[in-house]
Design a protein around this motif. Structure first.
Motif, PDB file in Angstrom:
ATOM      1  N   ALA A 121      43.604  16.366 -23.712  1.00  6.31           N
ATOM      2  CA  ALA A 121      44.272  15.926 -24.942  1.00  6.31           C
ATOM      3  C   ALA A 121      44.235  17.032 -25.998  1.00  6.31           C
ATOM      4  N   TRP A 122      43.090  17.682 -26.127  1.00  3.85           N
ATOM      5  CA  TRP A 122      42.969  18.770 -27.098  1.00  3.85           C
ATOM      6  C   TRP A 122      43.891  19.920 -26.725  1.00  3.85           C
ATOM      7  N   ALA A 123      43.880  20.332 -25.453  1.00  7.52           N
ATOM      8  CA  ALA A 123      44.676  21.480 -25.011  1.00  7.52           C
ATOM      9  C   ALA A 123      46.171  21.193 -25.107  1.00  7.52           C
ATOM     10  N   ASP A 124      46.571  19.981 -24.747  1.00 12.12           N
ATOM     11  CA  ASP A 124      47.983  19.621 -24.899  1.00 12.12           C
ATOM     12  C   ASP A 124      48.401  19.717 -26.357  1.00 12.12           C
ATOM     13  N   GLN A 125      47.562  19.185 -27.255  1.00 18.88           N
ATOM     14  CA  GLN A 125      47.894  19.219 -28.679  1.00 18.88           C
ATOM     15  C   GLN A 125      47.913  20.649 -29.201  1.00 18.88           C
ATOM     16  N   ALA A 126      46.982  21.475 -28.744  1.00 15.97           N
ATOM     17  CA  ALA A 126      46.963  22.878 -29.172  1.00 15.97           C
ATOM     18  C   ALA A 126      48.251  23.588 -28.739  1.00 15.97           C
ATOM     19  N   LEU A 127      48.707  23.297 -27.535  1.00 16.23           N
ATOM     20  CA  LEU A 127      49.952  23.903 -27.061  1.00 16.23           C
ATOM     21  C   LEU A 127      51.136  23.402 -27.879  1.00 16.23           C
TER      22      LEU A 127
ATOM     23  N   GLU B 152      63.559  25.687 -20.923  1.00 16.95           N
ATOM     24  CA  GLU B 152      62.615  25.654 -19.789  1.00 16.95           C
ATOM     25  C   GLU B 152      61.245  25.183 -20.261  1.00 16.95           C
ATOM     26  N   LEU B 153      60.808  25.665 -21.408  1.00 14.99           N
ATOM     27  CA  LEU B 153      59.536  25.225 -21.982  1.00 14.99           C
ATOM     28  C   LEU B 153      59.567  23.719 -22.242  1.00 14.99           C
TER      29      LEU B 153
ATOM     30  N   LYS C   2      61.413  21.506 -20.829  1.00 10.53           N
ATOM     31  CA  LYS C   2      61.467  20.826 -19.528  1.00 10.53           C
ATOM     32  C   LYS C   2      60.068  20.711 -18.916  1.00 10.53           C
ATOM     33  N   VAL C   3      59.291  21.780 -18.981  1.00  6.68           N
ATOM     34  CA  VAL C   3      57.941  21.764 -18.416  1.00  6.68           C
ATOM     35  C   VAL C   3      57.045  20.812 -19.208  1.00  6.68           C
ATOM     36  N   LEU C   4      57.131  20.846 -20.523  1.00  5.68           N
ATOM     37  CA  LEU C   4      56.330  19.926 -21.340  1.00  5.68           C
ATOM     38  C   LEU C   4      56.678  18.473 -21.015  1.00  5.68           C
ATOM     39  N   HIS C   5      57.939  18.180 -20.868  1.00  8.66           N
ATOM     40  CA  HIS C   5      58.360  16.825 -20.518  1.00  8.66           C
ATOM     41  C   HIS C   5      57.832  16.443 -19.138  1.00  8.66           C
ATOM     42  N   HIS C   6      57.847  17.376 -18.207  1.00  9.07           N
ATOM     43  CA  HIS C   6      57.319  17.128 -16.866  1.00  9.07           C
ATOM     44  C   HIS C   6      55.834  16.783 -16.925  1.00  9.07           C
ATOM     45  N   VAL C   7      55.063  17.547 -17.683  1.00 10.78           N
ATOM     46  CA  VAL C   7      53.627  17.284 -17.820  1.00 10.78           C
ATOM     47  C   VAL C   7      53.408  15.877 -18.363  1.00 10.78           C
ATOM     48  N   LEU C   8      54.123  15.538 -19.404  1.00 10.37           N
ATOM     49  CA  LEU C   8      54.028  14.214 -20.003  1.00 10.37           C
ATOM     50  C   LEU C   8      54.362  13.117 -18.990  1.00 10.37           C
TER      51      LEU C   8
ATOM     52  N   GLN D 189      51.497  27.937 -17.481  1.00 10.38           N
ATOM     53  CA  GLN D 189      52.893  28.328 -17.271  1.00 10.38           C
ATOM     54  C   GLN D 189      53.604  28.418 -18.621  1.00 10.38           C
ATOM     55  N   CYS D 190      53.380  27.445 -19.477  1.00  8.78           N
ATOM     56  CA  CYS D 190      54.038  27.438 -20.791  1.00  8.78           C
ATOM     57  C   CYS D 190      53.586  28.621 -21.635  1.00  8.78           C
ATOM     58  N   LEU D 191      52.344  29.011 -21.505  1.00 12.34           N
ATOM     59  CA  LEU D 191      51.822  30.117 -22.307  1.00 12.34           C
ATOM     60  C   LEU D 191      52.456  31.453 -21.929  1.00 12.34           C
ATOM     61  N   THR D 192      52.942  31.554 -20.690  1.00  9.19           N
ATOM     62  CA  THR D 192      53.575  32.810 -20.307  1.00  9.19           C
ATOM     63  C   THR D 192      54.971  32.878 -20.873  1.00  9.19           C
TER      64      THR D 192
END
Length: 131
Positions: A13-19, A34-35, A37-43, A128-131
């Motif tokens: 939860a902390w890491a998701d919020q930090a991102l 693309e970012l 899309k990936v965030l939505h996929h994680v969710l 992946q998102c951080l790259t």
């Protein structure tokens, strides 16, 4: 095991919020499809597995629809984290060994295995998102 899973989900939860905060702090990233899309996929994966753990219905069609904007995505992450925390607060050893079916993978993991998979999956995609 329960305390380890609680710690992993608190970190998630902390890491998701930090991102999400980092994305918000860099407005140019809001247009990176693309970012988003990936965030939505994680969710979506977090919500799907939570429904497997709790036995609640998962509305795939609704979950497949991207949020209307970034603020909605942030809200959905927060709601999912709150639901995960409520589930984790009630964890017992007998819940952890309960199995659930994942027919599309041809497997029936335990709740503990599924919970571990969720945090590992989310961590991978945050990287992946951080790259």
């Amino acid at each position: 095991m329960i305390e380890l899973l609680r710690a992993l989900y608190r970190h998630q939860a902390w890491a998701d919020q930090a991102l999400l905060d980092a994305v918000q702090d860099h407005p140019e990233s809001l247009s990176d499809q693309e970012l988003m899309k990936v965030l939505h996929h994680v969710l979506t994966v977090q919500g799907f597995f939570l429904s497997c753990f709790t036995g609640q219905e998962f509305d795939r069609a609704k979950a497949a629809q991207p949020p209307e904007n970034f603020e909605a995505l942030v809200r959905l992450f927060r709601e999912t984290h709150e639901k995960e925390q409520a589930f984790i607060d009630g964890l017992t050893p007998d819940v952890l060994v309960r199995q659930f079916a994942l027919p599309f993978l041809g497997t029936s993991p335990t709740v503990a295995e599924g919970m571990t998979q969720v945090v590992m999956h989310s961590q991978n995609h945050r990287g992946q998102c951080l790259t």
